[in-house]
Design a protein around this motif. Structure first.
Motif, mmCIF file in Angstrom:
data_model
loop_
_atom_site.group_PDB
_atom_site.id
_atom_site.type_symbol
_atom_site.label_atom_id
_atom_site.label_comp_id
_atom_site.label_asym_id
_atom_site.label_seq_id
_atom_site.Cartn_x
_atom_site.Cartn_y
_atom_site.Cartn_z
ATOM 1 N N GLU A 234 0.833 -1.204 0.000
ATOM 2 C CA GLU A 234 0.000 0.000 0.000
ATOM 3 C C GLU A 234 0.869 1.257 0.000
ATOM 4 O O GLU A 234 0.583 2.218 -0.711
ATOM 5 N N VAL A 235 1.932 1.235 0.781
ATOM 6 C CA VAL A 235 2.870 2.360 0.768
ATOM 7 C C VAL A 235 3.534 2.460 -0.596
ATOM 8 O O VAL A 235 3.708 3.560 -1.144
ATOM 9 N N ALA A 236 3.899 1.314 -1.173
ATOM 10 C CA ALA A 236 4.527 1.317 -2.489
ATOM 11 C C ALA A 236 3.588 1.913 -3.538
ATOM 12 O O ALA A 236 4.033 2.634 -4.446
ATOM 13 N N ALA A 237 2.297 1.623 -3.441
ATOM 14 C CA ALA A 237 1.339 2.161 -4.408
ATOM 15 C C ALA A 237 1.256 3.683 -4.304
ATOM 16 O O ALA A 237 1.207 4.391 -5.324
ATOM 17 N N VAL A 238 1.245 4.210 -3.075
ATOM 18 C CA VAL A 238 1.243 5.656 -2.893
ATOM 19 C C VAL A 238 2.550 6.245 -3.395
ATOM 20 O O VAL A 238 2.580 7.304 -4.047
ATOM 21 N N GLY A 310 6.136 -6.271 -10.240
ATOM 22 C CA GLY A 310 5.598 -7.378 -9.466
ATOM 23 C C GLY A 310 4.797 -6.972 -8.239
ATOM 24 O O GLY A 310 4.743 -7.733 -7.264
ATOM 25 N N VAL A 311 4.174 -5.783 -8.259
ATOM 26 C CA VAL A 311 3.319 -5.333 -7.162
ATOM 27 C C VAL A 311 1.916 -5.115 -7.718
ATOM 28 O O VAL A 311 1.746 -4.413 -8.724
ATOM 29 N N ALA A 312 0.929 -5.710 -7.110
ATOM 30 C CA ALA A 312 -0.440 -5.605 -7.607
ATOM 31 C C ALA A 312 -0.963 -4.177 -7.462
ATOM 32 O O ALA A 312 -0.936 -3.624 -6.356
ATOM 33 N N PRO A 313 -1.454 -3.535 -8.544
ATOM 34 C CA PRO A 313 -2.007 -2.176 -8.446
ATOM 35 C C PRO A 313 -3.198 -2.074 -7.508
ATOM 36 O O PRO A 313 -3.519 -0.989 -7.022
ATOM 37 N N GLY A 314 -3.845 -3.190 -7.227
ATOM 38 C CA GLY A 314 -4.992 -3.164 -6.326
ATOM 39 C C GLY A 314 -4.637 -2.741 -4.918
ATOM 40 O O GLY A 314 -5.531 -2.421 -4.128
ATOM 41 N N ALA A 315 -3.331 -2.717 -4.582
ATOM 42 C CA ALA A 315 -2.942 -2.263 -3.242
ATOM 43 C C ALA A 315 -3.362 -0.822 -3.010
ATOM 44 O O ALA A 315 -3.738 -0.443 -1.890
ATOM 45 N N LEU A 316 -3.319 -0.009 -4.070
ATOM 46 C CA LEU A 316 -3.750 1.382 -3.936
ATOM 47 C C LEU A 316 -5.247 1.444 -3.639
ATOM 48 O O LEU A 316 -5.693 2.216 -2.780
ATOM 49 N N ALA A 317 -6.022 0.604 -4.332
ATOM 50 C CA ALA A 317 -7.462 0.567 -4.083
ATOM 51 C C ALA A 317 -7.767 0.072 -2.672
ATOM 52 O O ALA A 317 -8.686 0.565 -2.019
ATOM 53 N N ALA A 353 -6.828 -2.082 -13.273
ATOM 54 C CA ALA A 353 -5.418 -2.315 -13.576
ATOM 55 C C ALA A 353 -4.927 -3.588 -12.911
ATOM 56 O O ALA A 353 -4.108 -4.331 -13.482
ATOM 57 N N ASP A 354 -5.430 -3.889 -11.728
ATOM 58 C CA ASP A 354 -5.050 -5.109 -11.014
ATOM 59 C C ASP A 354 -5.530 -6.342 -11.780
ATOM 60 O O ASP A 354 -4.794 -7.319 -11.940
ATOM 61 N N ALA A 355 -6.765 -6.262 -12.288
ATOM 62 C CA ALA A 355 -7.315 -7.396 -13.025
ATOM 63 C C ALA A 355 -6.585 -7.623 -14.344
ATOM 64 O O ALA A 355 -6.478 -8.761 -14.823
ATOM 65 N N ALA A 356 -6.079 -6.531 -14.935
ATOM 66 C CA ALA A 356 -5.399 -6.646 -16.230
ATOM 67 C C ALA A 356 -3.927 -7.010 -16.095
ATOM 68 O O ALA A 356 -3.261 -7.267 -17.106
ATOM 69 N N MET A 357 -3.418 -7.055 -14.883
ATOM 70 C CA MET A 357 -1.991 -7.319 -14.678
ATOM 71 C C MET A 357 -1.638 -8.732 -15.089
ATOM 72 O O MET A 357 -2.339 -9.698 -14.793
ATOM 73 N N GLN A 358 -0.546 -8.870 -15.778
ATOM 74 C CA GLN A 358 -0.023 -10.172 -16.169
ATOM 75 C C GLN A 358 1.338 -10.382 -15.517
ATOM 76 O O GLN A 358 2.109 -9.455 -15.359
#
Length: 378
Positions: A234-238, A310-317, A353-358
């Motif tokens: 979450e910190v990484a996303a911010v 390699g970090v899921a964008p959903g962490a920001l959400a 973006a999290d769902a589209a991550m590969q």
């Protein structure tokens, strides 16, 4: 010496007295003769036709000379002054003029209102249109050294402003293991990302749940955000979001806009020492209310940076969702997370973006490193 000259129709007596007159056009003093003619005060000067001041237009003006006199003017002749020095003459004027001690009517109210409106409109035009446009252009040509100096100065202003609550100069957090963990996070996120300024990451010892970017590559966290996060991603996303602002030079535009606006406000409010200006500037920078376009671009930058490393964008959400539950929606959050537009849309964008991550994901910090980062201010 006062005297009654002759009987007038109706049994009244004409009154005559000497006084001094200043016509308001020259510095010359005229010795004149006052008289009463019906509803008018007559003013007789040698070699001139008598002037008539209607009694209902007479008003007194405060005496600032320190002499024992009464100053009388007329709303019909606002620049002229009669100097009344004896009580009998004053009493005569008082008997005929019911408005003598009333405030003079304000003329040209419509023009005054129009000028006032024009002045206010001009300030709004300068603060909300001209200053932002000039700042956006200047940000494109500001040298890297100048941008870095602007960021350094602004950070010091923020530390000073947040110390005005009695805590003194706001401290930075320097825990060795915490700084090492923060550097590890930065190195991981910046792989494959190039920006035209080196990053300087700072943690301020304050409970505010916030992070923001400053000109010249500064990314600043408050301790409160590290404590509010449940996991390092979450910190990484911010972090990634603020790097997006740095890459687009959004903080430089905002700082130049705020500095120009608060400078104008300081001139208008007489705050030449800059105390109120300092507080306002710090508030504007910390809230970092960028445009919707800038916010969407910074979010997209963050989603790409996170997924690429390699970090899921959903962490920001995840963090947005939790803070929204705790503080409420836009008006409830404490920090720039609230001042950004359309929080719900940003959550949905991060989820998409999290769902589209590969590709695979892996922890950005070990558990011991995460604990060290959260206790960086201890």
């Amino acid at each position: 010496m006062n005297r009654y000259l002759r009987d007038r129709p109706g049994g009244t007596l004409a009154f005559s007295a000497h006084a001094d007159l200043y016509d308001g056009e020259t510095a010359r003093r005229y010795r004149i003769l006052l008289g009463v003619d019906g509803e008018d005060l007559t003013i007789e000067l040698p070699d001139y036709e008598p002037e008539r001041w209607p009694f209902d237009t007479l008003r007194t003006i405060p005496d600032v000379t320190g002499e024992d006199l009464v100053i009388v003017t007329s709303t019909a002749e606002p620049l002229a002054r009669l100097m009344i020095r004896d009580e009998e003459t004053l009493q005569m004027i008082e008997r005929h003029s019911a408005n003598l001690y009333k405030s003079p009517p304000v003329g040209g109210k419509g023009k005054i209102a129009l000028w006032a409106f024009a002045a206010i409109a001009s300030v709004f035009l300068i603060v909300y249109e001209l200053v932002p446009r000039a700042a956006d252009q200047l940000a494109l040509y500001l040298p890297a050294a100048g941008e870095k100096a602007l960021g350094d100065t602004t950070l010091e202003q923020i530390r000073t402003a947040f110390g005005l609550d009695g805590s003194g100069y706001l401290a930075t957090c320097e825990g060795r293991d915490g700084l090492s963990a923060l550097a590890r996070m930065e190195n991981r996120l910046m792989r494959g990302t190039e920006i035209d300024v080196p990053l300087t990451v700072t943690v301020l010892d304050h409970s505010l749940v916030n992070a923001f970017a400053l000109p010249g590559g500064h990314v600043v966290f408050f301790r409160g955000l590290l404590e509010a996060a449940e996991r390092p991603e979450e910190v990484a996303a911010v972090f990634a979001h603020e790097v997006g602002h740095v890459a687009a030079h959004d903080p430089t535009r905002l700082a130049l806009r705020s500095a120009g606006s608060v400078g104008i406000l300081g001139l208008l409010l007489g705050d030449f020492a800059g105390g109120a200006v300092l507080l306002y500037l710090a508030e504007q920078i910390v809230q970092a209310d960028h445009s919707q376009t800038a916010e969407a671009a910074a979010d997209a930058f963050a989603h790409d940076m996170l997924a690429r490393n390699g970090v899921a964008p959903g962490a920001l959400a995840d963090m947005f969702e939790r803070l929204r539950v705790e503080y409420g929606d836009v008006e409830g959050l404490e920090a720039h997370l609230a001042s950004h537009p359309s929080l719900g849309d940003r959550i949905a964008s991060a989820r998409a973006a999290d769902a589209a991550m590969q590709g695979p994901t892996w922890p950005i910090l070990r558990q011991d490193e995460w604990l060290a980062l959260q206790s960086i201010c201890d």
